[in-house]
Scaffold this active site. Structure first.
Site: not given
Ligand code: URA
Length: 445
Positions: A82, A161, A168, A183, A187
């Site tokens: 990621h 999220d 946000r 966040s 995931k």
């Molecule tokens: N990527 C995400 O999934 N969440 C964030 O807060 C920032 C980048």
């Protein structure tokens, strides 16, 4: 317990308990807490921060707010990768097939781009026919057969999220370590892999602008993952200038393919094999990161990584002709070369040889978004052919009249908007600059 008391507690800088965090996230996901209250909660967290334990508890509550993917039907140590988001970052499309070619199962759930950052799912859609939404059964089958599959993140994963991120984005509360860490990791933990390789971007084209902030985010995410029993590796990497030369969906896929053929730009090649090496080590197919990098380089040299990319494309119904014929990609309506003229330079250089001193990743990201390649709002369509190709990167020499960049767009208006921002992003002068690409590491290396 009620939402208002929890907001007040955080507003006053106090620590929240597991019960309070669970209550807020659970009620928010059920829809009983209003958006303006969630926004107030986010601002209280942004201003007062959450500590390590609260961040872990928030991540866990967010993970449990939606579906938890069971990947036990896939054999081996499954490795996810990621990036926290950058400009020109197509490393998933390179490191993923390399790691899979080295025997590491890569079940990858990816997102779409927003703002200046691109998303892997949008990029893959530029391959004619490529199916980006697989059922869980198809996803598992593809990984078992090919070793890699890439699908869009389902709306059911970490539902909390989605609610928090959308708010946000419009309340100025994105750039907070605890909120970003929870966040991303909610995931990742819900997506079922055994090991996670993180690329934490740092610089003007990333959420984290300083090395210190990026280091803190990397450490926070590694700790959360380890507490949840995952193997974790994080690299902190430069995002002051875009990664590679191609920025824009189909342009980036074409560059990823060139890199898998061994002809990619130096920075994208270096970062991709470093990430793939980490994935190979995390997946137990190398003893050390260094050995993983060696295996990654070999997989590019012997063509196995490119072959894995072909299998990935074919397995998800994409047209594999893109591997040998870039003419298969969608075509831009208009294109224009931007050439170097003397008035662009700060001062006069010796022998008419100048250097690109600055290629501001944030502005290039915005420029590319303006060409139509990115989204301003979540619902926007992206132009798969639009973008900017950077013939000259920071530290490279340029002579008068040489091409600095090519801008691709659907029409003249979008092209001019992209060109204007590109001109603000580029600085040319008499001296070379050099910055390290890989700034730091954290986790199981
Ligand atoms: N990527 C995400 O999934 N969440 C964030 O807060 C920032 C980048």
């Amino acid at each position: 317990m009620n939402g208002i008391d929890i907001i007040k507690k955080k507003r006053d800088g106090k620590r929240l308990s597991k019960e309070e965090i669970d209550f807020f996230i659970c009620e928010m996901t059920r829809g009983t807490i209003a958006d303006y209250q969630i926004a107030a909660f986010l601002m209280a967290v942004y201003l007062n921060d959450i500590d390590e334990e609260e961040t872990f508890l928030l991540t866990d509550a967010m993970k449990r707010s939606g579906e938890i993917i069971d990947l036990s039907g896939i054999e081996g140590i499954k490795v996810d990768k990621h990036s926290t988001g950058g400009v020109g970052d197509k490393t998933t499309l390179i490191a993923g097939p390399i790691a899979a070619a080295c025997g590491v199962p890569v079940p990858k759930m990816s997102g779409r781009g927003l703002g200046m950052t691109g998303g892997t799912v949008d990029k893959l859609e530029s391959i004619p026919g490529f199916k980006v939404s697989l059922t869980m059964e198809e996803f598992e089958d593809r990984v078992n057969e090919t070793g890699i599959a890439i699908t869009g993140q389902t709306a059911q994963v970490a539902k909390a999220d989605k609610i928090l991120y959308a708010l946000r984005d419009v309340t100025g509360t994105v750039e907070n370590t605890g909120l970003i860490a929870s966040s991303i990791m909610s995931k990742k933990l819900a997506s079922g892999s055994d090991a996670i390789v993180l690329d934490v971007k740092c610089g003007c084209g990333a959420f984290m602008k300083s090395e210190e902030e990026a280091g803190r985010l990397a450490e926070a995410m590694v700790k959360i993952g380890k507490c949840a029993g995952k193997r974790m590796i994080a690299l902190i990497t430069d995002m002051e200038q875009p990664l590679g030369r191609a920025v824009g969906n189909s342009l980036e896929v074409a560059e990823a393919i060139e890199t898998l053929k061994g002809h990619g730009p130096g920075d994208i090649t270096e970062l991709s094999v470093t990430l793939a090496g980490a994935m190979i080590a995390a997946g137990g197919k190398a003893e050390t990161h260094q050995e993983g990098i060696y295996k990654a380089e070999k997989a590019v040299e012997n063509g196995k990584a490119l072959e894995k990319m072909r299998e990935l494309i074919e397995g998800q119904k994409g047209d594999p002709a893109v591997i040998y014929d870039s003419g298969v990609f969608p075509k831009a309506g208009v294109e224009e070369n931007i050439r170097f003229t003397e008035d662009m330079a700060a001062g006069k250089a010796d022998c008419d040889t100048y250097y690109v001193n600055r290629l501001h990743a944030g502005l290039i990201g915005e420029a590319v978004s303006m060409t139509g390649a990115g989204r301003q709002k979540k619902e926007d369509d992206v132009d798969l052919a639009a973008g900017i190709y950077l013939h000259k990167k920071e530290g490279e020499t340029v002579k008068l009249g040489e091409i600095l960049a090519t801008v691709y767009a659907h029409d003249e208006e979008k092209l001019m908007k992209g060109k204007k921002l590109y001109m603000e992003a580029v600085k040319i002068g008499g001296r070379p600059v050099k910055r390290p690409l890989i700034i730091g590491k954290a986790g199981d290396l």
